[in-house]
Design a protein around this motif. Structure first.
Motif, PDB file in Angstrom:
ATOM      1  N   UNK A   1       0.860  -1.178   0.000  1.00 42.47           N
ATOM      2  CA  UNK A   1       0.000   0.000   0.000  1.00 42.47           C
ATOM      3  C   UNK A   1       0.897   1.229   0.000  1.00 42.47           C
ATOM      4  N   UNK A   2       0.387   2.364  -0.484  1.00 39.18           N
ATOM      5  CA  UNK A   2       1.194   3.581  -0.480  1.00 39.18           C
ATOM      6  C   UNK A   2       1.604   3.956   0.949  1.00 39.18           C
ATOM      7  N   UNK A   3       2.868   4.299   1.118  1.00 40.67           N
ATOM      8  CA  UNK A   3       3.422   4.598   2.431  1.00 40.67           C
ATOM      9  C   UNK A   3       4.295   5.843   2.347  1.00 40.67           C
ATOM     10  N   UNK A   4       4.159   6.717   3.355  1.00 38.32           N
ATOM     11  CA  UNK A   4       4.968   7.931   3.452  1.00 38.32           C
ATOM     12  C   UNK A   4       5.527   7.997   4.867  1.00 38.32           C
ATOM     13  N   UNK A   5       6.793   8.395   4.998  1.00 43.14           N
ATOM     14  CA  UNK A   5       7.392   8.626   6.312  1.00 43.14           C
ATOM     15  C   UNK A   5       7.689  10.109   6.418  1.00 43.14           C
ATOM     16  N   UNK A   6       7.228  10.722   7.512  1.00 39.77           N
ATOM     17  CA  UNK A   6       7.456  12.147   7.742  1.00 39.77           C
ATOM     18  C   UNK A   6       8.172  12.349   9.070  1.00 39.77           C
ATOM     19  N   UNK A   7       8.788  13.528   9.227  1.00 40.71           N
ATOM     20  CA  UNK A   7       9.448  13.854  10.488  1.00 40.71           C
ATOM     21  C   UNK A   7       8.480  14.608  11.397  1.00 40.71           C
ATOM     22  N   UNK A   8       8.978  15.061  12.537  1.00 39.24           N
ATOM     23  CA  UNK A   8       8.133  15.714  13.545  1.00 39.24           C
ATOM     24  C   UNK A   8       7.596  17.061  13.094  1.00 39.24           C
ATOM     25  N   UNK A   9       8.170  17.633  12.042  1.00 39.91           N
ATOM     26  CA  UNK A   9       7.667  18.904  11.505  1.00 39.91           C
ATOM     27  C   UNK A   9       6.711  18.685  10.339  1.00 39.91           C
ATOM     28  N   UNK A  10       6.516  17.439   9.942  1.00 40.31           N
ATOM     29  CA  UNK A  10       5.612  17.141   8.841  1.00 40.31           C
ATOM     30  C   UNK A  10       6.287  17.068   7.484  1.00 40.31           C
ATOM     31  N   UNK A  11       7.615  17.160   7.452  1.00 38.04           N
ATOM     32  CA  UNK A  11       8.318  17.079   6.173  1.00 38.04           C
ATOM     33  C   UNK A  11       8.456  15.624   5.724  1.00 38.04           C
ATOM     34  N   UNK A  12       8.245  15.403   4.443  1.00 34.25           N
ATOM     35  CA  UNK A  12       8.318  14.054   3.878  1.00 34.25           C
ATOM     36  C   UNK A  12       9.786  13.622   3.794  1.00 34.25           C
ATOM     37  N   UNK A  13      10.076  12.483   4.441  1.00 35.37           N
ATOM     38  CA  UNK A  13      11.430  11.936   4.435  1.00 35.37           C
ATOM     39  C   UNK A  13      11.592  10.843   3.388  1.00 35.37           C
ATOM     40  N   UNK A  14      10.523  10.070   3.160  1.00 35.26           N
ATOM     41  CA  UNK A  14      10.619   8.902   2.281  1.00 35.26           C
ATOM     42  C   UNK A  14       9.227   8.486   1.847  1.00 35.26           C
ATOM     43  N   UNK A  15       9.128   7.946   0.638  1.00 32.62           N
ATOM     44  CA  UNK A  15       7.885   7.326   0.163  1.00 32.62           C
ATOM     45  C   UNK A  15       8.248   6.027  -0.539  1.00 32.62           C
ATOM     46  N   UNK A  16       7.317   5.089  -0.529  1.00 28.93           N
ATOM     47  CA  UNK A  16       7.574   3.875  -1.300  1.00 28.93           C
ATOM     48  C   UNK A  16       7.139   4.097  -2.747  1.00 28.93           C
ATOM     49  N   UNK A  17       7.407   3.125  -3.600  1.00 25.03           N
ATOM     50  CA  UNK A  17       7.107   3.261  -5.024  1.00 25.03           C
ATOM     51  C   UNK A  17       5.613   3.402  -5.294  1.00 25.03           C
ATOM     52  N   UNK A  18       4.785   2.730  -4.516  1.00 25.99           N
ATOM     53  CA  UNK A  18       3.337   2.835  -4.723  1.00 25.99           C
ATOM     54  C   UNK A  18       2.859   4.262  -4.501  1.00 25.99           C
ATOM     55  N   UNK A  19       3.366   4.925  -3.474  1.00 22.46           N
ATOM     56  CA  UNK A  19       2.957   6.306  -3.254  1.00 22.46           C
ATOM     57  C   UNK A  19       3.516   7.214  -4.346  1.00 22.46           C
ATOM     58  N   UNK A  20       4.752   7.001  -4.718  1.00 27.59           N
ATOM     59  CA  UNK A  20       5.362   7.813  -5.776  1.00 27.59           C
ATOM     60  C   UNK A  20       4.584   7.706  -7.079  1.00 27.59           C
ATOM     61  N   UNK A  21       4.015   6.537  -7.349  1.00 26.87           N
ATOM     62  CA  UNK A  21       3.281   6.353  -8.602  1.00 26.87           C
ATOM     63  C   UNK A  21       1.938   7.088  -8.606  1.00 26.87           C
ATOM     64  N   UNK A  22       1.340   7.339  -7.434  1.00 24.89           N
ATOM     65  CA  UNK A  22       0.058   8.057  -7.407  1.00 24.89           C
ATOM     66  C   UNK A  22       0.231   9.549  -7.166  1.00 24.89           C
ATOM     67  N   UNK A  23       1.372   9.949  -6.651  1.00 24.37           N
ATOM     68  CA  UNK A  23       1.626  11.366  -6.405  1.00 24.37           C
ATOM     69  C   UNK A  23       2.494  11.897  -7.535  1.00 24.37           C
ATOM     70  N   UNK A  24       1.891  12.675  -8.399  1.00 25.13           N
ATOM     71  CA  UNK A  24       2.571  13.114  -9.621  1.00 25.13           C
ATOM     72  C   UNK A  24       3.766  14.029  -9.350  1.00 25.13           C
ATOM     73  N   UNK A  25       3.654  14.906  -8.371  1.00 24.49           N
ATOM     74  CA  UNK A  25       4.738  15.843  -8.098  1.00 24.49           C
ATOM     75  C   UNK A  25       5.662  15.291  -7.029  1.00 24.49           C
ATOM     76  N   UNK A  26       6.939  15.661  -7.100  1.00 25.30           N
ATOM     77  CA  UNK A  26       7.880  15.247  -6.075  1.00 25.30           C
ATOM     78  C   UNK A  26       7.572  15.945  -4.764  1.00 25.30           C
ATOM     79  N   UNK A  27       7.509  15.191  -3.684  1.00 27.39           N
ATOM     80  CA  UNK A  27       7.160  15.811  -2.408  1.00 27.39           C
ATOM     81  C   UNK A  27       8.238  15.641  -1.346  1.00 27.39           C
ATOM     82  N   UNK A  28       9.388  15.056  -1.709  1.00 22.00           N
ATOM     83  CA  UNK A  28      10.456  14.907  -0.719  1.00 22.00           C
ATOM     84  C   UNK A  28      10.859  16.272  -0.177  1.00 22.00           C
ATOM     85  N   UNK A  29      10.923  16.376   1.143  1.00 20.08           N
ATOM     86  CA  UNK A  29      11.311  17.625   1.782  1.00 20.08           C
ATOM     87  C   UNK A  29      10.180  18.623   1.926  1.00 20.08           C
ATOM     88  N   UNK A  30       9.046  18.349   1.297  1.00 23.64           N
ATOM     89  CA  UNK A  30       7.898  19.242   1.413  1.00 23.64           C
ATOM     90  C   UNK A  30       7.016  18.788   2.563  1.00 23.64           C
TER      91      UNK A  30
END
Length: 115
Positions: free
Chosen positions: A22-51
Motif C-alpha cells: 500500500x502507499x506509504x509515506x514517512x514524515x518527520x516531527x515537523x511534517x516534512x516528507x522523508x521517504x515514500x515507497x514506489x506505490x505512493x510515488x506512482x500516485x503522487x505526480x509531483x515530487x514531495x520529498x522535503x515538502x
C-alpha cells in the motif's frame, strides 16, 4: 556481533518498508516528507520529498496525532482516488535532540467504499 545484527535489521527493515503493498509515506516531527515507497510515488505526480505533508492532507498536524491520539484521517483525496490514512508514530532517540518522532502514513484506497 551487535553491530552486524543492527546493520542486518536496518537492511531488513528498509526492504520490508519498500515492499508494503500500500502507499506509504514517512514524515518527520515537523511534517516534512522523508521517504515514500514506489506505490505512493506512482500516485503522487509531483515530487514531495522535503515538502510538508499538508500539501496532501490539508488538516494534518503532528501535534494532533501525538497529543490527541488521532490515528486515522478519512477521505483524503489524491489523484482522483479517496484514501483513509492510518498514522503510526514511532519514537526515536537522537543523541543531540533527545526524544523525537517520525510518523508512518499508510494510505488505504477507499474509493469503491465511498462511491
Amino acid at each position: 556481533l551487535v553491530e552486524d545484527l543492527s546493520t542486518n535489521l536496518d537492511a531488513a527493515g528498509r526492504n520490508t518498508l519498500s515492499k508494503i503493498p500500500m502507499p506509504l509515506v514517512i514524515i518527520d516531527a515537523e511534517g516534512q516528507v522523508l521517504w515514500t515507497n514506489n506505490l505512493f510515488s506512482s500516485i503522487c505526480k509531483e515530487g514531495i520529498y522535503g515538502k510538508n505533508i499538508n500539501k496532501i492532507i490539508k488538516d494534518f498536524s503532528v501535534q494532533k496525532v501525538l497529543e490527541k491520539n488521532t490515528k486515522v484521517f478519512e477521505k483524503v483525496y489524491l489523484d482522483k482516488e479517496i484514501y483513509n490514512v492510518l498514522v503510526s508514530p514511532i519514537e526515536i532517540n537522537g543523541e543531540r535532540q533527545g526524544h523525537s518522532y517520525i510518523l508512518l502514513l499508510y494510505f488505504i484506497n477507499k474509493t469503491d467504499y465511498y462511491t
